[in-house]
Design an enzyme around this catalytic site. Structure first.
Site, mmCIF file in Angstrom:
data_model
loop_
_atom_site.group_PDB
_atom_site.id
_atom_site.type_symbol
_atom_site.label_atom_id
_atom_site.label_comp_id
_atom_site.label_asym_id
_atom_site.label_seq_id
_atom_site.Cartn_x
_atom_site.Cartn_y
_atom_site.Cartn_z
ATOM 1 N N GLU A 93 0.292 -1.766 40.296
ATOM 2 C CA GLU A 93 -0.253 -0.727 41.176
ATOM 3 C C GLU A 93 0.816 0.174 41.778
ATOM 4 O O GLU A 93 1.931 -0.258 42.044
ATOM 5 C CB GLU A 93 -1.004 -1.406 42.326
ATOM 6 C CG GLU A 93 -2.279 -2.053 41.871
ATOM 7 C CD GLU A 93 -2.798 -3.078 42.869
ATOM 8 O OE1 GLU A 93 -2.825 -2.784 44.081
ATOM 9 O OE2 GLU A 93 -3.194 -4.167 42.421
ATOM 10 N N CYS A 106 4.585 4.344 46.830
ATOM 11 C CA CYS A 106 4.871 2.910 46.857
ATOM 12 C C CYS A 106 4.747 2.379 45.435
ATOM 13 O O CYS A 106 3.694 2.489 44.817
ATOM 14 C CB CYS A 106 3.852 2.227 47.779
ATOM 15 S SG CYS A 106 3.970 0.443 47.764
ATOM 16 N N CYS A 113 4.159 -12.041 40.934
ATOM 17 C CA CYS A 113 5.267 -12.374 41.832
ATOM 18 C C CYS A 113 5.385 -13.893 41.928
ATOM 19 O O CYS A 113 4.395 -14.613 41.875
ATOM 20 C CB CYS A 113 4.969 -11.778 43.207
ATOM 21 S SG CYS A 113 6.297 -12.003 44.403
ATOM 22 N N CYS A 117 3.786 -16.005 48.907
ATOM 23 C CA CYS A 117 3.369 -15.788 50.311
ATOM 24 C C CYS A 117 1.850 -15.992 50.405
ATOM 25 O O CYS A 117 1.094 -15.458 49.589
ATOM 26 C CB CYS A 117 3.734 -14.380 50.776
ATOM 27 S SG CYS A 117 5.503 -14.040 50.687
ATOM 28 N N CYS A 120 -0.725 -12.944 50.522
ATOM 29 C CA CYS A 120 -0.501 -11.817 49.600
ATOM 30 C C CYS A 120 -1.242 -11.991 48.276
ATOM 31 O O CYS A 120 -1.099 -13.004 47.599
ATOM 32 C CB CYS A 120 0.998 -11.676 49.337
ATOM 33 S SG CYS A 120 1.405 -10.309 48.247
ATOM 34 N N GLY A 160 5.390 -7.466 43.476
ATOM 35 C CA GLY A 160 6.670 -8.027 43.037
ATOM 36 C C GLY A 160 7.717 -8.087 44.124
ATOM 37 O O GLY A 160 7.579 -7.488 45.196
ATOM 38 N N SER A 192 11.797 -3.326 50.048
ATOM 39 C CA SER A 192 11.206 -4.393 50.855
ATOM 40 C C SER A 192 11.422 -5.756 50.193
ATOM 41 O O SER A 192 11.173 -5.923 49.004
ATOM 42 C CB SER A 192 9.707 -4.118 51.007
ATOM 43 O OG SER A 192 9.118 -5.060 51.851
ATOM 44 N N SER A 215 10.417 -8.541 55.093
ATOM 45 C CA SER A 215 9.093 -9.067 55.438
ATOM 46 C C SER A 215 9.286 -10.358 56.207
ATOM 47 O O SER A 215 9.576 -11.402 55.625
ATOM 48 C CB SER A 215 8.294 -9.312 54.153
ATOM 49 O OG SER A 215 8.198 -8.111 53.442
ATOM 50 N N LEU A 216 9.135 -10.256 57.513
ATOM 51 C CA LEU A 216 9.446 -11.403 58.367
ATOM 52 C C LEU A 216 8.175 -12.222 58.649
ATOM 53 O O LEU A 216 8.106 -13.405 58.351
ATOM 54 C CB LEU A 216 10.096 -10.889 59.655
ATOM 55 C CG LEU A 216 10.790 -11.903 60.533
ATOM 56 C CD1 LEU A 216 11.881 -12.654 59.799
ATOM 57 C CD2 LEU A 216 11.394 -11.203 61.772
ATOM 58 N N HIS A 217 7.218 -11.596 59.273
ATOM 59 C CA HIS A 217 5.876 -12.148 59.511
ATOM 60 C C HIS A 217 5.803 -13.367 60.430
ATOM 61 O O HIS A 217 4.704 -13.761 60.842
ATOM 62 C CB HIS A 217 5.131 -12.448 58.202
ATOM 63 C CG HIS A 217 5.042 -11.292 57.270
ATOM 64 N ND1 HIS A 217 4.595 -10.045 57.651
ATOM 65 C CD2 HIS A 217 5.383 -11.155 55.958
ATOM 66 C CE1 HIS A 217 4.645 -9.220 56.627
ATOM 67 N NE2 HIS A 217 5.129 -9.861 55.593
ATOM 68 N N ASN A 292 -3.926 -7.341 55.934
ATOM 69 C CA ASN A 292 -5.013 -6.921 55.046
ATOM 70 C C ASN A 292 -5.750 -8.168 54.599
ATOM 71 O O ASN A 292 -5.132 -9.066 54.023
ATOM 72 C CB ASN A 292 -4.441 -6.273 53.785
ATOM 73 C CG ASN A 292 -4.288 -4.784 53.929
ATOM 74 O OD1 ASN A 292 -5.195 -4.097 54.397
ATOM 75 N ND2 ASN A 292 -3.136 -4.286 53.532
ATOM 76 N N CYS A 333 -2.836 -4.958 48.799
ATOM 77 C CA CYS A 333 -1.807 -4.867 47.780
ATOM 78 C C CYS A 333 -1.981 -5.954 46.717
ATOM 79 O O CYS A 333 -2.041 -7.127 47.022
ATOM 80 C CB CYS A 333 -0.454 -5.010 48.455
ATOM 81 S SG CYS A 333 0.878 -4.800 47.343
HETATM 82 N N1 SAH Z 1 8.105 -8.794 47.778
HETATM 83 C C1 SAH Z 1 8.468 -7.760 48.695
HETATM 84 C C2 SAH Z 1 7.741 -6.446 48.484
HETATM 85 C C3 SAH Z 1 6.304 -6.470 48.114
HETATM 86 S S1 SAH Z 1 5.136 -6.884 49.329
HETATM 87 C C4 SAH Z 1 8.318 -8.245 50.119
HETATM 88 O O1 SAH Z 1 7.904 -9.369 50.323
HETATM 89 O O2 SAH Z 1 8.693 -7.516 51.023
HETATM 90 C C5 SAH Z 1 5.097 -5.498 50.387
HETATM 91 C C6 SAH Z 1 4.771 -5.824 51.826
HETATM 92 O O3 SAH Z 1 3.379 -6.113 51.980
HETATM 93 C C7 SAH Z 1 5.505 -7.031 52.363
HETATM 94 O O4 SAH Z 1 5.928 -6.781 53.678
HETATM 95 C C8 SAH Z 1 4.437 -8.091 52.326
HETATM 96 O O5 SAH Z 1 4.739 -9.155 53.164
HETATM 97 C C9 SAH Z 1 3.236 -7.284 52.748
HETATM 98 N N2 SAH Z 1 1.932 -7.884 52.467
HETATM 99 C C10 SAH Z 1 1.557 -8.607 51.416
HETATM 100 N N3 SAH Z 1 0.269 -8.999 51.542
HETATM 101 C C11 SAH Z 1 -0.167 -8.479 52.699
HETATM 102 C C12 SAH Z 1 -1.400 -8.528 53.383
HETATM 103 N N4 SAH Z 1 -2.439 -9.194 52.898
HETATM 104 N N5 SAH Z 1 -1.482 -7.870 54.564
HETATM 105 C C13 SAH Z 1 -0.443 -7.196 55.067
HETATM 106 N N6 SAH Z 1 0.751 -7.114 54.473
HETATM 107 C C14 SAH Z 1 0.891 -7.764 53.297
#
Ligand code: SAH
Length: 341
Positions: A93, A106, A113, A117, A120, A160, A192, A215-217, A292, A333
């Site tokens: 995508e 983007c 991947c 996570c 995701c 990815g 990212s 991507s910390l979260h 999301n 995503c």
């Molecule tokens: N692998 C890389 C880049 C791809 S993901 C990374 O982890 O940064 C792009 C961004 O979308 C990352 O910050 C990821 O954590 C976030 N992401 C993935 N799924 C998501 C979701 N369901 N809601 C919000 N952000 C999400």
């Protein structure tokens, strides 16, 4: 003879290849411009190259391509999401967004991947393969062609983990920023990562000028490992140390992504922990978004996004809530690919 992917070659490599074919050096520059400025789809379009050279090129190289498999346009703000199909039938995508400051694209860096996570969609069906430099470039070329818009900034935030496809991503960035081609300054690129620490150090050494988005979260090992398996390999202390190094080495502030999930990482205690973690590397920036919701996951959007943001700001951490674009098409995503495998 297996044909080579010519769009994945750097200006220097194309020059060398043409010299090896008995051509003058400047032919390399001409060909490179045809490929990356005029973006031809066949060598026969290169009108200032001889017929003999064109036939040699046809024998040895192919010009990679992709096709639009699906396209969704937001009725709210025009955000366009493409599902592209590569020459082997794999898909990924790309999203074109228009902000006041310009168009941002983007792109994906892998098909699937490995990172796992838990929130995701991109990782749910596992990893298929890395994208080639040409396949990353073509996401830009095709999106610009189809939309008629010029990409002014780029984010490597699609499907990815870019640092898990390090060599191809770097090659792609080199081609993208070369003056003979698209000439996009890497200061307009954000990469990212979920936090592959060794590669963050490698990238810092290159001082490319790009923004590192992490991507910390979650702010503690316990909370982060529960949603991001990569944290078991590289813990938060180690990750923040690498971010600090990146900032010191490049002068570029780190941007942290934080997707707020109801009941998981959106309470006051988490905000305090996050402030404690990030204080030593301020100035940095935290990008907050409500998670999301994806079909495969149990997570729900947080209602506390604004109050969480205020807590961070009061604690001295630069934070903003990211504007959501394309709300009506935002199959999260990776979701579009999952639905079309
Ligand atoms: N692998 C890389 C880049 C791809 S993901 C990374 O982890 O940064 C792009 C961004 O979308 C990352 O910050 C990821 O954590 C976030 N992401 C993935 N799924 C998501 C979701 N369901 N809601 C919000 N952000 C999400």
């Amino acid at each position: 003879m297996e044909k080579k992917d010519i769009l994945s070659l750097s200006p220097g490599e194309i020059e060398e290849e043409l010299i090896a074919l008995g051509e003058k050096k400047f032919r390399g520059k001409q060909l490179y411009e045809w490929l990356h400025k005029k973006r031809v789809v066949s060598f026969s379009e290169c009108t200032n190259l001889s017929a003999a050279l064109i036939s040699k090129l046809d024998e040895r190289y192919f010009i990679n391509r992709l096709t639009i498999k699906r396209k969704l346009v937001s009725a709210i703000d025009g955000t366009t999401k493409y599902l592209y199909e590569f020459s082997d039938g794999e898909k990924a995508e790309t999203v074109m967004m228009s902000y006041n400051h310009g168009n941002s694209l983007c792109i994906s860096t892998q098909v699937g991947c490995k990172m796992g996570c838990s929130f995701c969609a991109s990782t749910k069906a596992g990893f298929v393969r890395n994208l080639l430099p040409s396949e990353m470039l073509l996401q830009i070329y095709e999106s610009e062609r189809d939309s008629g818009k010029k990409v002014e900034s780029l984010v490597l935030m699609g499907i990815g983990e870019p640092l898990d496809n390090y060599d191809n991503v770097l090659k792609f960035l080199g081609i993208l920023s070369s003056p003979e081609g698209t000439n996009l300054s890497l200061r307009h690129v954000s990469l990212s990562t979920c936090g592959l620490v060794e590669k963050i150090y490698d990238l810092a050494e290159l001082k490319l000028g790009l923004t590192l988005s992490v991507s910390l979260h979650a702010p503690t090992d316990e909370k982060r490992s529960a949603i991001m398996p990569v944290n078991k390999r590289y813990g938060t202390a180690e990750l923040i140390e690498a971010c600090k190094y990146y900032f010191e080495k490049t002068g570029r502030r780190i941007s942290f992504e934080f997707a707020l999930i109801s009941g998981v990482n959106d309470n006051a205690e988490t905000a305090k922990e996050l402030i404690r973690l990030l204080k030593p590397i301020s100035p940095c920036h935290v990008n907050l978004i409500p998670v999301n919701e994806i079909k495969e996951g149990p997570y729900r959007k947080s209602e506390n996004v604004k109050s969480f943001c205020s807590m961070l700001i009061k604690g001295g951490i630069n934070a903003t809530v990211r504007r959501t674009l394309g709300a009506d098409i935002s199959a999260a995503c990776g979701q579009l690919r999952r639905d079309n495998i």
